[in-house]
Every structure is written in structure tokens, then in C-alpha cells.
Design an enzyme around this catalytic site. Sequence first.
Site, PDB file in Angstrom:
ATOM      1  CB  SER A 272      -0.977   0.036   1.163  1.00  0.00           C
ATOM      2  OG  SER A 272      -1.767  -1.205   1.238  1.00  0.00           O
ATOM      3  CG  HIS A 330      -1.825   3.793   3.943  1.00  0.00           C
ATOM      4  ND1 HIS A 330      -3.390   3.399   3.592  1.00  0.00           N
ATOM      5  CD2 HIS A 330      -1.328   2.709   3.467  1.00  0.00           C
ATOM      6  CE1 HIS A 330      -3.517   2.321   3.563  1.00  0.00           C
ATOM      7  NE2 HIS A 330      -2.354   1.630   3.553  1.00  0.00           N
TER       8      HIS A 330
END
Length: 386
Positions: A272, A330
Amino acid sequence: MACRGFITKWGKTEFYRSPITFSRCSRLNPYQQQRSGFRREAKRTDTKKGNVNQQQTKTSTPEAGPPGPPPPRKVKQPRLFRPLMFTVGFAGCSFGGAAILQYETLKARVQTAKDGEELEKLVMDMAYWHDWWNQLSSFQRQLLLLVSMVDDFWRSLTEGQRTATGIMAINAAVLCCWRIPAMQRTMIKYFTSNPASKTQCLPMILSSFSHYSIIHMVANMYVLWTFSSGIVSLLGKEQFLAVYLSAGVISTMVSYACKTATGRFYPSLGASGAVMAVLAAVCTKVPEAKLGIIFLPMVTFTAGNALKALVAIDTAGLILGWRLFDHAAHLGGALFGVWYVAYGHKLIWRRREPLVKLWHELRSKGGKGSRPGGGPEVRGGGGGQK
């Protein structure tokens, strides 16, 4: 870097297996104790009252109070100097290797263009190919047709989609390794990142290709497939690979720092962080591009607004302590993607010329008498030609 669903499964089996087994073994009922040789002591009738009181005093003395819970286990504060040096070194090697790979790719294309002229002459000889086709068996012909279909499909893909296909294949292979019971210890040690683990550096890159959940991998690879064509058209295949690999390590380093600061040590895995860097780079470069949701095609929004919404959600998750995703990773990947498009391309990629020249000189010296011009090197002296 985001998914931690595997913890609920392996946390009950691997991490806490020995305490559960010990507690079950220590729970014996009186019937089992009697069968194991434990019997109650018979009452003595000739025991005096004073001796009984003395025995009760001795037995009650050690029991000063109810046993309290065991003291909490102190977790040693991890040191992040080695991971930081690994992050800087790996990112530098990624961009240096990408510059060399681009040099070799351009050189191979020039050589292919020269060989193409001779190949065209051979293709025009239809009689040769007709005789060659007739000599093949039926199985060889079917296999050749299948290979030709696969080659046509591969050529129909964009360069970004081809690059993303290779990354997807690596992630799928790692996902299959998670399903092998004999490899669980190795996968947890090297393919999950945790600053409190003894192995800190190698999992920073390996965890970027590791997914335990199929849904998590499909979501990440779908986003990568969607934005791969745009990012490769902007940066090129070699530069894209360097950004992707560097983003995976940098996002893990940001996750390490946040976990160490908050004292919440838990393993993370997933691509991610690297995917967020790709998404943020494209959204920063083309903020007015229209995006949509696969399940809601009627809903559209601009790329700039999508990036702002994702950053706001991850910021809220990091502040509020949400643990469903690794929000620090993230944010680290997204900020790196924005920074590279705005400043990193000029500071890093445009200054690769000295490294490429050095590599060119090394290749020329090791080319057995070849020089940069491509012709054979002629040395003077001894009556030879100059």
C-alpha cells in the site's frame, strides 16, 4: 504495509501456542489426580490440638495475600539508525540501478534496429518459411500458435501494464508462500515489518511484496494496474521501478518511526505504501484527471480531490490510533510521491549523467578493445597503425 488480518489467525496459533498448551496441561480435575497417584492424606486421630494450630500457622504464613497479575513485560526501545541507513542506501541504489538499466535498454534498442534490417531480408524469403512450417508436427504448430497469441496479447499492453504485470506476479508468488505451513516462520520473520523485531532491514523491502489476504492484494494490484500506464508515460519504466521500490522502503521507515514514537509495535505488510506513492505522483502531476469507483461508475471526481481525501483519512487514522491499516505507511508513501514529482525528479534523476558516464567508461574498458564510438580500438606504437 497495511493489512494485519493475518495477526488474528496466527496470533492464536503461533504466537500464543505455548501458553495455551501449558495452561491446559496444568488443569487437572481430582479424578485425574487420583489416577495419577495423588491421594488425600488420611486424618490422624492422635494429633494434639497444639500441633494442629501450629500446622495451620505454618501453612497460613506464606499466604500473605492474593497473587497479583504478573508484571508487564518491558519492550526494549528499538533503534532506528540501521533502518534509516538502509533506507537511504537502498533508495540510492534503486535510482542508480535504474539509470544503468535505462542506458543498457537504449543500447539494446540501437542494436536491435541494426539487426532488424537483416531480419527483414530473411522474412521476405517466403519459400524458406513455407518449408520450415511444413516440417513441423501438428503439436508443434498448435504450440507455436498459442505462443503467438500470448505474444500478441503481451504486445497489446502498454509498457506500464507490462511492468505492473511483473510486480503482480511477484506478489502472487509471495501470497502462495503464505499458504505453505512449513514456511510460516520464515514469512513472519522476513515478510512482515516490525521495528521491535530482530530483523529490521530486509523486511522493509520484502514486506512491500507481501500480502496475506487475497482481497488486500487484489485491491492494491488493481490500483497499481490502473495508474501504471500514466506513471510510466510520465517517468519511464526504469524511473518508475526506482520510485516504486524506494517508496516501499521509505513508507516502511515512516511506519517504524511512528510505531517507535507511540510504542505500538505490531507487524505490517503489503504494497500500500508503494502504491500510494504511484497514485500520489499521478494525481499531483495531473490533478484535473477524472477518476471513478469500480462499483459506482456514475460517481466521478478529480484526481486532486481523491488524493486530498485519502491523505485526510490516513491522517485521521494515524491521530486516532486506528489499527485496521498502517496509516503511517500510507502517508509516507503519498508524501514521497508528491515530493518526487515536485522536487525529487530534478534533484535525483536529472543528475544521473556522471553515473551513466562512469558506467559507459567501465563498459568501454571491459569491451575487449572497443571504444565509445563503437568501432575497434586501434593502438599506436611498434609500427602499428594509428
